[in-house]
Enzyme design. Structure first.
Site, short mmCIF file in Angstrom:
data_model
loop_
_atom_site.label_atom_id
_atom_site.label_comp_id
_atom_site.label_asym_id
_atom_site.label_seq_id
_atom_site.Cartn_x
_atom_site.Cartn_y
_atom_site.Cartn_z
N ALA A 166 0.82 -1.21 0.00
CA ALA A 166 0.00 0.00 0.00
C ALA A 166 0.86 1.26 0.00
CB ALA A 166 -0.94 0.00 1.20
N ASP A 167 1.99 1.22 0.71
CA ASP A 167 2.90 2.37 0.72
C ASP A 167 3.48 2.61 -0.67
OD1 ASP A 167 3.34 3.35 3.62
OD2 ASP A 167 3.45 1.18 3.81
N GLY A 168 3.87 1.53 -1.34
CA GLY A 168 4.43 1.69 -2.68
C GLY A 168 3.42 2.27 -3.65
#
Length: 395
Positions: A166-168
């Site tokens: 999700a961060d990427g």
């Protein structure tokens, strides 16, 4: 020259989403100054594997950035950030909502001094709403977006990814959002505030699940490696023990696969004409494809699929990736000199531009490596820098 030469970016975010966006801007020429706490560096420096005590993930995430160690909770540190922001194009931050305001660094105040500034705010849940003040990480986004609920085997538990997915995704989305805001600035002459919640970009990539739910009451279920939209689509094991992935998203490809495995009769069935029809007969299709592949070695299967113009790929681990000729031809990985490790292998920039290509100029540098140089650029002399260092405001 890089496409973003002359763009000045302050990366005041930590861990992965915001710093990833800054990394992508730096890859194409932006001057990125990474601001970290003097005594508590970005935790990303300590994530994952390390060599000789040096975090390897940071070598990628911190590449093409200059690092300055500044305590933003101190009044003197806040003045440093105000000066940096006064000459910057972009400020990326991921503090909890209200933190910049408490430090007298509210976006509206920074933009009064520099109306062209784009302030990119990356938080778990956005700047408003009942959860805005909670700490948020990508794992929570993977849980709340529906990703975990639809990932895993049908009879197994919800499954989280083994990486900062999700961060990427949010980092990619934030880099795009920043470029949109900069494009708008070309017309208006003014920057603006970007408010991004990590829970939203991953939700968007999962497809029209809310549209289908509101229209039809459909709730996605776990299907393992199968697809809920088409079949056959799965991983299959070969005679020599290799795993291969097959995709038949296009109708013509699905027909080629069934002819290849000796089952043109299945492709002739009326239900085969739609993805939904094939999904309804997935067991029969998987058996036909899986049994054919299981009787052959991987090299033969791949060759036969290529001859049939059908889509197949081996399941790689990193050792396979390192030896793959396609990645080698693309220049996906490069060896970069590094002051701490001698050299380090990094993934190259994400895409190739014909006229203004990106470049990995250096890996993530040590904590506070460029503090003095950055402060001199915004008007601090040697005496004042020494005073700030002695007071613990900078490192």
């Amino acid at each position: 020259m890089g496409a973003l030469d002359g763009l000045r970016v302050i990366d005041a975010a930590t861990l992965f989403a915001g710093p990833s966006a800054a990394m992508m801007l730096g890859d194409f020429g932006a001057d990125v100054v990474k601001v970290e706490h003097p005594r508590r560096p970005d935790p990303a420096r300590g994530h994952g594997a390390a060599k000789d005590g040096v975090g390897l993930w940071w070598k990628t995430l911190g590449r093409n950035k200059r690092t300055a160690a500044v305590d933003l909770s101190r009044e003197e540190g806040q003045e440093i950030l105000r000066r940096l922001a006064g000459g910057a194009d972009v400020l990326i931050e991921n503090f909890r909502p209200g933190t910049l305001e408490r430090w007298n660094l509210a976006p509206e105040d920074l933009r009064k001094a520099n109306p062209r500034l784009v302030v990119a705010r990356m938080t778990g849940f956005g700047q408003s709403g009942p959860m805005a003040s909670r700490p948020g990480f990508g794992t929570l986004a993977e849980a709340m977006s529906g990703f975990a609920a639809m990932t895993g085997e049908p009879d197994g538990p919800p499954t989280l990814p083994p990486l900062a997915l999700a961060d990427g995704i949010a980092g990619l989305a934030m880099a795009y959002a920043i470029m949109v805001a900069l494009a708008a600035r070309e017309r208006t002459g003014r920057g603006q505030v970007v408010d991004m919640a990590i829970i939203e970009p991953i939700l968007a990539l999962l497809g029209p699940q809310m549209t289908a739910y509101r229209a039809l009451g459909v709730v996605p279920r776990r299907t393992g490696n199968r697809s809920s939209s088409n079949a056959p689509r799965n991983t299959y094991r070969t005679r020599d023990g290799r795993w291969l992935a097959v995709s038949t998203s296009a109708q013509t490809v699905a027909e080629r696969v069934m002819r290849l495995v000796g089952r043109p009769d299945l492709a002739a069935q009326p239900w085969f004409a739609t993805g939904a029809g094939r999904v309804a007969h997935v067991e029969e299709l998987d058996e036909a494809v899986g049994s054919w592949i299981a009787e052959r070695d991987a090299a033969e299967v791949i060759a036969r699929f290529e001859e049939a113009e059908a889509a197949i790929a081996p399941i790689y681990d990193v050792k396979d990736i390192a030896e793959d000729p396609q990645y080698r031809a693309l220049g996906t990985f490069i060896e970069v000199p590094d002051e701490e490790l001698g050299s380090v292998t990094l993934q190259n920039v994400l895409f190739r531009l014909s006229d203004t290509p990106g470049e990995v100029r250096w890996p993530g540098p040590p904590h506070g490596r460029h503090t003095e140089k950055v402060l001199r650029e915004i008007g601090y002399d040697a005496g004042r820098i020494a005073e700030l260092r002695a007071a613990g405001v900078i490192a």
